[in-house]
Structures are given as structure tokens and as C-alpha cells.
Design an enzyme around this catalytic site. Structure first.
Site, PDB file in Angstrom:
ATOM      1  N   ASN A   1       0.846  -1.076   0.057  1.00 38.98           N
ATOM      2  CA  ASN A   1       0.003  -0.080   0.021  1.00 38.98           C
ATOM      3  C   ASN A   1       1.023   1.352   0.022  1.00 38.98           C
ATOM      4  O   ASN A   1       1.638   1.743   0.904  1.00 38.98           O
ATOM      5  CB  ASN A   1      -0.782  -0.021   1.187  1.00 38.98           C
ATOM      6  CG  ASN A   1      -1.694   1.363   1.264  1.00 38.98           C
ATOM      7  OD1 ASN A   1      -1.988   2.064   0.637  1.00 38.98           O
ATOM      8  ND2 ASN A   1      -2.161   1.453   2.593  1.00 38.98           N
TER       9      ASN A   1
ATOM     10  N   LYS B   1       0.247   4.331  -0.320  1.00 38.54           N
ATOM     11  CA  LYS B   1      -0.428   5.589   0.164  1.00 38.54           C
ATOM     12  C   LYS B   1      -0.250   6.590  -0.684  1.00 38.54           C
ATOM     13  O   LYS B   1       0.024   6.530  -2.028  1.00 38.54           O
ATOM     14  CB  LYS B   1       0.206   5.584   1.597  1.00 38.54           C
ATOM     15  CG  LYS B   1      -0.165   4.489   2.569  1.00 38.54           C
ATOM     16  CD  LYS B   1       0.122   4.672   4.104  1.00 38.54           C
ATOM     17  CE  LYS B   1      -0.063   3.270   4.637  1.00 38.54           C
ATOM     18  NZ  LYS B   1       0.054   3.382   6.110  1.00 38.54           N
TER      19      LYS B   1
ATOM     20  N   HIS C   1      -9.377   1.237   4.959  1.00 36.83           N
ATOM     21  CA  HIS C   1      -8.127   1.500   5.553  1.00 36.83           C
ATOM     22  C   HIS C   1      -8.209   2.557   6.692  1.00 36.83           C
ATOM     23  O   HIS C   1      -8.937   3.212   6.759  1.00 36.83           O
ATOM     24  CB  HIS C   1      -7.082   1.952   4.759  1.00 36.83           C
ATOM     25  CG  HIS C   1      -5.781   2.066   5.110  1.00 36.83           C
ATOM     26  ND1 HIS C   1      -5.345   3.171   5.971  1.00 36.83           N
ATOM     27  CD2 HIS C   1      -4.593   1.079   5.244  1.00 36.83           C
ATOM     28  CE1 HIS C   1      -3.986   2.721   6.455  1.00 36.83           C
ATOM     29  NE2 HIS C   1      -3.585   1.817   5.909  1.00 36.83           N
TER      30      HIS C   1
ATOM     31  N   GLU D   1      -6.884   4.678   7.752  1.00 35.10           N
ATOM     32  CA  GLU D   1      -6.445   6.095   7.374  1.00 35.10           C
ATOM     33  C   GLU D   1      -7.908   6.771   6.821  1.00 35.10           C
ATOM     34  O   GLU D   1      -8.251   8.142   6.904  1.00 35.10           O
ATOM     35  CB  GLU D   1      -5.328   6.604   6.618  1.00 35.10           C
ATOM     36  CG  GLU D   1      -4.145   6.395   7.368  1.00 35.10           C
ATOM     37  CD  GLU D   1      -2.775   5.648   6.539  1.00 35.10           C
ATOM     38  OE1 GLU D   1      -2.752   5.665   5.448  1.00 35.10           O
ATOM     39  OE2 GLU D   1      -1.955   5.102   7.299  1.00 35.10           O
TER      40      GLU D   1
ATOM     41  N   GLU E   1      -5.313  -4.866  10.753  1.00 37.86           N
ATOM     42  CA  GLU E   1      -4.199  -3.869  10.805  1.00 37.86           C
ATOM     43  C   GLU E   1      -4.520  -3.052  12.124  1.00 37.86           C
ATOM     44  O   GLU E   1      -5.273  -2.225  11.999  1.00 37.86           O
ATOM     45  CB  GLU E   1      -4.431  -2.925   9.594  1.00 37.86           C
ATOM     46  CG  GLU E   1      -3.888  -3.646   8.365  1.00 37.86           C
ATOM     47  CD  GLU E   1      -3.406  -2.434   7.300  1.00 37.86           C
ATOM     48  OE1 GLU E   1      -2.492  -2.742   6.728  1.00 37.86           O
ATOM     49  OE2 GLU E   1      -3.999  -1.343   7.069  1.00 37.86           O
TER      50      GLU E   1
ATOM     51  N   GLY F   1       2.609   2.342  10.704  1.00 36.36           N
ATOM     52  CA  GLY F   1       3.327   3.660  10.340  1.00 36.36           C
ATOM     53  C   GLY F   1       4.216   4.092  11.625  1.00 36.36           C
ATOM     54  O   GLY F   1       4.802   5.130  11.525  1.00 36.36           O
TER      55      GLY F   1
ATOM     56  N   SER G   1       3.460  -2.044  10.358  1.00 39.51           N
ATOM     57  CA  SER G   1       4.952  -2.039  10.644  1.00 39.51           C
ATOM     58  C   SER G   1       5.533  -3.332  10.139  1.00 39.51           C
ATOM     59  O   SER G   1       6.482  -3.830  10.840  1.00 39.51           O
ATOM     60  CB  SER G   1       5.375  -1.642  12.034  1.00 39.51           C
ATOM     61  OG  SER G   1       4.815  -0.354  12.329  1.00 39.51           O
TER      62      SER G   1
END
Ligand code: PGA
Length: 247
Positions: free
Chosen positions: A9, A11, A93, A95, A165, A171, A210
Site C-alpha cells: 500500500n 499510500k 483502511h 486512514e 491492521e 506506520g 509495521s
């Protein structure tokens, strides 16, 4: 036996020049037995799709509209993504959920549109640090999964991929331990199994947050972890390929 999917991904990272280099390097590397997929920013999908033609690497989008066409400024339809060469579409996701306020219901509708259009949705589920610390991980992940199950049924789950996730691991460099991840993966598979054990035994459940070349092998060796959704480490071809080779 479930196959392994390693999906990158990207992003909102890169430039036309850097993504061309990244794809060239990934294509030049050996990947082992895993299926690879890359999910570039939407504007680069056509370019990357063209570059991947004839390769075994699949293309995915980072989102997909819940509507088929019309006045939905800023959205990209499933048919458009298919024309660009996509076979996968990430939905829900964290985000998108946290920064752009996408609800469980909207994510479920995006998921269903992907399935209906012949894309394989990658449904992201995961709890925040606060939720984990208050002991509600299973109820949060369960609620996010139920949004799809209750509206579209277990047959829809059979046509997608799930990615667990944990938000606190995305991240941050703070990866879930293999045991922590496995426990949630087992919970997700168990929940699906209560409805249909055949679907549960076949659905791929990826871990994301991560994951890197140093921790991938141990995570991927867990019974219910069938691959990875990789953010930061997917932007370096060597790291992405090393994760795929850890399978
Ligand atoms: P990360 O991101 O690997 O950089 O933690 C994973 C993701 O957001 O899918």
C-alpha cells in the site's frame, strides 16, 4: 491450504519517476511463492498497470467508490479501476476511517461494489491503541466485520481478502507480536467459521502494521496469517521483495 498475498500500500507517496523505478526493481526481483500486489496512488494506476502487463504482479487501488457512476466528485469507480488493470481494491483502511470519517456502513458498501464488479476487496479492520488498552479489540474488529456480514452475507466475504491492521501498529514501527496478531486473526476466522466453515478455511487474512523484512517471517508463520499489507516497507523494492521471500 491458503496461498499467501503480499500487497504493498503505497499510500500518497512517490512521483511518476520514483514509481517507475520502484516497479522496475520489483519486477526484476525474485518473489518466491507469494502472490504480489501493489496499490499505487490512483493517478498512477494506468501507468503501473501498463508496466505490470505480462507479469505475475497484481495491481490494486487504495479505495473504490460505492456507486457505479455519476456525480461523485473525487471518487473512482470499480469499472474505471478494472480498466486501469486493477484486480484488488483496498477498502476501509484506518486512514480512510479516521482522517476521512468513512463509516462502517460506507466501507461495507464500497466492499460490496468491488465484489459486484469483479474486483477483490481487501477489507481493513483494526482497533486503536485506546481500544486495545480498554480490552475492546474483539468487539471493534467484530463490529467492522459485521458491517459487511450483516448486509451482504458470508458469501461476500468469500470473494474478498481481510487485512487485520491494528491502528497503533500502522506506520509507528511498533509491530504487533506474532501472538497478538494470531489471536485476532483466529478470532476473525472463528467469527466467519460460525457462519460458514468452508469460507472461513479459505479466506485470506493478511496482517498489516509495521511489517518489515526483520519481523515478516515470524508473523507469516502463524497459522491464521496468510500474508501482509505493507505500507512503509513496500516503498523500497528490496524490503518489499525480502518480505515476499520470507514466506
Ligand atoms: P505500515 O502501513 O506498514 O507503514 O505500518 C501498513 C498499512 O497502513 O497498510
Amino acid at each position: 491450504m491458503r496461498s499467501t498475498l503480499i500487497a504493498g500500500n503505497w499510500k500518497m507517496n512517490g512521483s511518476l519517476q520514483s514509481i517507475i523505478q520502484l516497479i522496475e526493481s520489483i519486477k526484476a526481483g525474485g518473489v518466491g511463492s507469494a502472490q504480489l500486489a501493489v496499490c499505487p496512488p490512483a493517478v498512477y494506476l494506468m501507468k503501473v498497470g501498463g508496466m505490470l502487463e505480462g507479469s505475475d504482479i497484481a495491481l490494486g487501488s487504495q479505495n473504490v467508490c460505492d456507486q457505479s457512476s455519476g456525480a461523485y466528485t473525487g471518487e473512482v469507480s470499480a469499472q474505471m479501476l478494472k480498466e486501469a488493470g486493477c484486480s484488488y481494491a483496498i477498502v476501509g483502511h484506518s486512514e480512510r476511517r479516521s482522517l476521512y470519517l468513512e463509516s462502517d456502513a460506507l466501507v461495507a458498501n464500497r466492499y460490496a461494489m468491488a465484489v459486484e464488479s469483479g474486483l477483490v476487496p481487501i477489507l481493513c479492520l483494526g482497533e486503536t491503541l485506546e481500544e486495545r488498552q480498554s480490552g475492546v479489540t474483539e468487539s471493534v474488529v467484530g463490529r467492522q466485520l459485521d458491517a459487511v456480514l450483516e448486509k451482504f452475507g458470508v458469501d461476500a466475504i468469500a470473494k474478498g481478502v481481510i487485512a487485520y491492521e491494528p491502528v497503533w501498529a500502522i506506520g509507528t514501527g511498533q509491530v504487533a507480536t506474532p501472538e497478538q496478531a494470531q489471536m485476532v486473526h483466529e478470532f476473525i476466522r472463528g467469527k466467519i467459521s460460525a457462519l460458514n466453515s468452508d469460507v472461513a478455511s479459505k479466506v485470506q487474512i493478511l496482517y498489516g502494521g509495521s511489517m518489515n523484512p526483520g519481523n515478516a517471517a515470524e508473523l507469516l508463520s502463524q497459522a491464521d496469517i496468510d500474508g501482509g499489507l505493507i505500507g512503509g516497507a513496500s516503498l523500497k523494492a528490496a524490503d518489499f521483495l525480502a518480505i515476499a521471500q520470507a514466506v
